[in-house]
Design an enzyme around this catalytic site. Structure first.
Site, mmCIF file in Angstrom:
data_model
loop_
_atom_site.group_PDB
_atom_site.id
_atom_site.type_symbol
_atom_site.label_atom_id
_atom_site.label_comp_id
_atom_site.label_asym_id
_atom_site.label_seq_id
_atom_site.Cartn_x
_atom_site.Cartn_y
_atom_site.Cartn_z
ATOM 1 N N HIS A 1 6.997 2.224 -0.073
ATOM 2 C CA HIS A 1 6.428 1.830 1.218
ATOM 3 C C HIS A 1 6.476 0.316 1.300
ATOM 4 C CE1 HIS A 1 3.841 2.336 4.815
ATOM 5 N NE2 HIS A 1 3.446 1.118 4.481
ATOM 6 N N CYS A 2 7.208 -0.188 2.285
ATOM 7 C CA CYS A 2 7.412 -1.630 2.410
ATOM 8 C C CYS A 2 6.391 -2.212 3.382
ATOM 9 C CB CYS A 2 8.829 -1.930 2.890
ATOM 10 S SG CYS A 2 9.183 -3.699 3.046
ATOM 11 N N PRO A 3 5.511 -3.085 2.929
ATOM 12 C CA PRO A 3 4.525 -3.672 3.847
ATOM 13 C C PRO A 3 5.142 -4.647 4.836
ATOM 14 C CG PRO A 3 4.354 -4.692 1.682
ATOM 15 C CD PRO A 3 5.338 -3.565 1.543
ATOM 16 N N GLY B 1 6.329 -2.340 7.477
ATOM 17 C CA GLY B 1 5.279 -1.433 7.915
ATOM 18 C C GLY B 1 5.719 0.009 7.990
#
Length: 477
Positions: A175-177, A180
């Site tokens: 999950h890439c912040p 998003g």
């Protein structure tokens, strides 16, 4: 409007994940989609600064070849537009969400007491369980897949549950912040193009910023340090791009390695394929073809399709218990706010609005408190029951209860005068003569009491205090 009236809503409106939807469910983002604003600023900010620098240089009459600035500007803006495009393509599409199941999978596996190390998913009924993991075959290799307690399904190979988005994602990478969104089978190629384009843009701006400084150094015949001090805008771009390229460039190199070996970030950190063969490795060319040239699988969810709100809520609330023995849906999920805006469904299928104050309560804690209260009530009843036996079998002197219960009732049956209690209910202080039948009953109570408590009647009461009434003369004729 009647509550039992059928309501049709689109799937994205009753979706139980943490995603955010725009344009009627056509665009799907993660719960932290607001980070897109920061990522966009970090891309457009330096790009605009570089455009301003090159435009002022092109308009400067001292520039010998101003027309050379035009293609430089065009390339920089093409890279910038591509970077923003790949960013949006990564963050605004379904990454490969696995549809939730409304009932646990059917299984013929019975619990095996000979394998205590085996993990099982079970409800409160231990006789009906399903295995935590099961084996599937992938390219001739046995791969273990896990059961997802949230989605009520066995995850497909290479899938994992994202705790941020609350979804199982096919070929889950991470999950890439910064975008998003989860990175999965349907947006991984766009994610790689995003970080590689960002790396290229950083190197491009970094290189031409240095060229601007060197050109000033040559044109004005000044030292390189003086040229650096005079070109503040280029200095800022050089420092910014130098720092940024370590992050995006490092990611690009790392994911290039993952692509060539057909791994995901999750698999690379969790498994060691150097000790065992990777069942998904197709060779370098095959792996590159799979990532960039193969057809992207269609979404498994039709977020714009219509579903019956009441049926969907009932399916989510009434999870069958044929496999797990009990519903896997918690009480907090039964009164779920994300699905119906604070509505609860009764057994007849009717839907009612839940008051606002009750929507965020933790119903699991309430149930635990109720269970504790029930246990305390049972213990109090049990203690009261034994105390009642104590009062019946071990009678203190001048006890009105004793005189009324044994003396008066006995005399009423035999037609004799009791004398143990006065007509107005006050204790007269007289001892009661007990018949042989009543004495046998009292002695039986004493034996039962001493047997239950594991102590002698003369030893005292439950709490260990001495009982002065246990050998009352009233127990003698």
């Amino acid at each position: 409007m009647a509550w039992n009236e059928t309501k049709l809503k689109r799937l994205y409106q009753v979706w139980r994940g943490s995603n955010k939807f725009l344009c009627g469910g056509r665009l799907i983002f993660g719960p932290d989609a607001s980070s897109l604003y920061l990522s966009t600023i970090l891309i457009l900010g330096p790009a605009v600064m570089f455009f301003v620098k090159m435009y002022t240089k092109m308009a400067d009459p001292r520039t010998k070849n101003p027309n050379l600035c035009i293609p430089i500007l065009c390339v920089s803006w093409i890279l910038t537009i591509l970077d923003i495009f790949f960013l949006l393509m990564t963050s605004s599409r379904d990454p490969g969400i696995v549809p939730r199941s409304f009932r646990p999978p059917e299984t013929d596996d019975a619990p095996d007491s000979t394998t205590p190390s085996m993990e099982w998913v079970s409800g409160r009924t231990p006789n009906i369980r399903i295995p935590r993991v099961k084996d599937v075959t992938v390219n001739g290799h046995t791969v273990k897949v896990k059961f997802c307690d949230t989605c009520l399904l066995y995850r497909p190979p290479r899938a994992s549950h994202c705790s941020i988005c609350n979804n199982c994602v096919q070929r889950f990478d991470h999950h890439c912040p910064w975008v998003g969104q989860c990175i999965g089978v349907r947006n991984y190629r766009f994610f790689f193009m995003f970080i590689s384009t960002s790396t290229t843009l950083c190197i491009y701006v970094f290189a031409f910023s240095w060229l601007n400084i060197f050109q000033r150094h040559m044109d004005e015949k000044i030292s390189i340090w003086k040229a650096i001090s005079k070109d503040v805008l280029s200095d800022i771009l050089i420092v910014y791009c130098f720092i940024t390229v370590w992050f995006v460039g490092g990611l690009t190199i790392f994911h290039s390695y993952l692509i060539c070996t057909n791994q995901t970030t999750y698999e690379n950190f969790r498994y060691r394929y150097d000790k065992k063969e990777n069942p998904y490795n197709k060779g370098i060319l095959g792996n590159i073809w799979e990532i960039f040239l193969s057809k992207i699988p269609p979404s498994m969810n039709k977020f714009r399709s219509f579903v019956k709100e009441e049926d969907y809520m009932m399916m989510m609330v009434e999870t069958p218990t044929s496999n797990l023995g009990e519903s896997l849906v918690s009480s907090k999920e039964k009164i779920d706010i994300e699905m119906g805006g604070g509505r609860i469904v009764d057994e007849s299928g009717k839907s009612y609005s839940l008051p606002e104050i009750l929507r965020n309560l933790n119903y699991e804690d309430l149930e635990d408190d109720c269970e504790e209260d029930d246990l305390k009530a049972k213990d109090h009843h049990h203690h009261h029951h034994h105390q009642h036996q104590h009062n019946e079998g071990i009678i203190p002197p001048f006890d009105p209860f004793f005189t009324n219960e044994i003396g008066s009732n006995k005399d009423e049956r035999n037609g004799e005068e009791s004398g143990g209690s006065s007509s107005d209910g006050e204790n007269t202080g007289k001892r009661v003569r007990v018949s042989d039948e009543d004495e046998e009953k009292v002695e039986g109570y004493e034996r039962n009491w001493s047997t239950d408590k594991g102590m002698n009647i003369n030893a005292g009461s439950e709490d260990g205090a001495s009982s002065p009434v246990s050998t009352s003369p009233m127990l003698r004729k």
